[in-house]
Design an enzyme around this catalytic site. Structure first.
Site, PDB file in Angstrom:
ATOM      1  CG  HIS A   1      -1.996  -1.034   1.170  1.00  0.00           C
ATOM      2  ND1 HIS A   1      -3.039  -1.065   2.049  1.00  0.00           N
ATOM      3  CD2 HIS A   1      -2.193  -2.081   0.325  1.00  0.00           C
ATOM      4  CE1 HIS A   1      -3.840  -2.111   1.758  1.00  0.00           C
ATOM      5  NE2 HIS A   1      -3.332  -2.733   0.718  1.00  0.00           N
TER       6      HIS A   1
ATOM      7  CE1 TYR B   1      20.327   3.222 -18.157  1.00  0.00           C
ATOM      8  CE2 TYR B   1      20.109   0.966 -17.382  1.00  0.00           C
ATOM      9  CZ  TYR B   1      20.207   2.323 -17.129  1.00  0.00           C
ATOM     10  OH  TYR B   1      20.200   2.762 -15.835  1.00  0.00           O
TER      11      TYR B   1
END
Ligand SMILES: [Zn+2]
Length: 237
Positions: free
Chosen positions: A98, A230
């Site tokens: 959460h 990358y």
């Protein structure tokens, strides 16, 4: 030694990352780690605080939510994990938190617009937000139905769970997943960061425009495309 030791270790280590990364408070949140050959996953026990956790407290459950090993009750979100593992065979780790900013977007019932290249490095679309669940789904087998709410939303939007490894569930909070529990935790931290930045972006300019397609494509492909350049080696994700 238990034959589930490796997933218990992995679930434990991944769970311990959540408080370190500032993604959880008290006993909130849970991570699971699956072994596809054994058809089981290890998950955090319900209501045990992070400083009390240890690998042997992880609960091993099969995809029908039956407890296979462990002396504790598994997380109350276990059914959601089981449903997602059952239907999305390419994932081996799931995280539910959460975390503040991602949850604020979920509570606002809004997907997170793709505003910048940080977001585009990880996914080429807005972070999806599954709609609020119907009353029958909530009063019935709630945690089980939460898994279906996520999968149905992906179907509706035509999204591939292997490309989009995160979702918000309206009025609730985020779920993320990945090929490993570690990657699922990484996705959870990235999501919180992207959610925070998108919130600030709208505070500064409530007319901020979405990232243009050329930049979305460029950033995603330099990390994930066949010609990605990358980092130092092939990315593991
Ligand atoms: Zn929750």
């Amino acid at each position: 030694m238990s034959k589930y030791e490796h997933i218990k270790q992995s679930a434990y280590a991944a769970n311990m990352q959540l408080p370190k990364l500032g993604l959880v408070l008290f006993t909130f949140g849970n991570v699971s780690a699956a072994d596809r050959d054994l058809g089981v996953f290890a998950i955090k026990p319900s209501g045990v605080s992070y400083d009390q956790l240890s690998p042997d407290k992880m609960v091993v459950v099969d995809l029908e939510e039956k407890i296979i090993e462990g002396g504790y009750r598994p997380s109350s979100d276990t059914k959601t994990h089981a449903v997602l593992y059952k239907h999305w065979e390419g994932i081996n780790g799931i995280v539910h938190t959460h975390s503040t900013f991602a949850t604020a977007w979920a509570q606002s019932q809004r997907c997170i617009p793709i505003f910048g290249t940080t977001h585009a490095d990880h996914l080429t679309v807005d972070v999806p937000c599954a709609p609020p669940m119907e009353d029958e789904m909530i009063s019935g087998n709630y945690e089980y139905q939460t898994g279906f709410q996520i999968m149905n939303h992906f179907k509706e939007l035509g999204l591939d769970y292997k490309e989009v490894e995160m979702v918000l569930v309206s009025n609730h909070a985020p779920f993320t997943w990945g090929k490993t529990a570690e990657k699922a935790v990484y996705n959870s931290a990235v999501l919180e960061n992207v959610a925070h930045m998108a919130y600030l972006t709208e505070q500064i300019n409530n007319n901020a425009s979405r990232l243009k397609d050329a930049l979305i494509k460029k950033h995603f492909e330099r990390k994930h495309g066949p010609d990605s350049y990358y980092g130092q080696d092939e990315e593991s994700h």
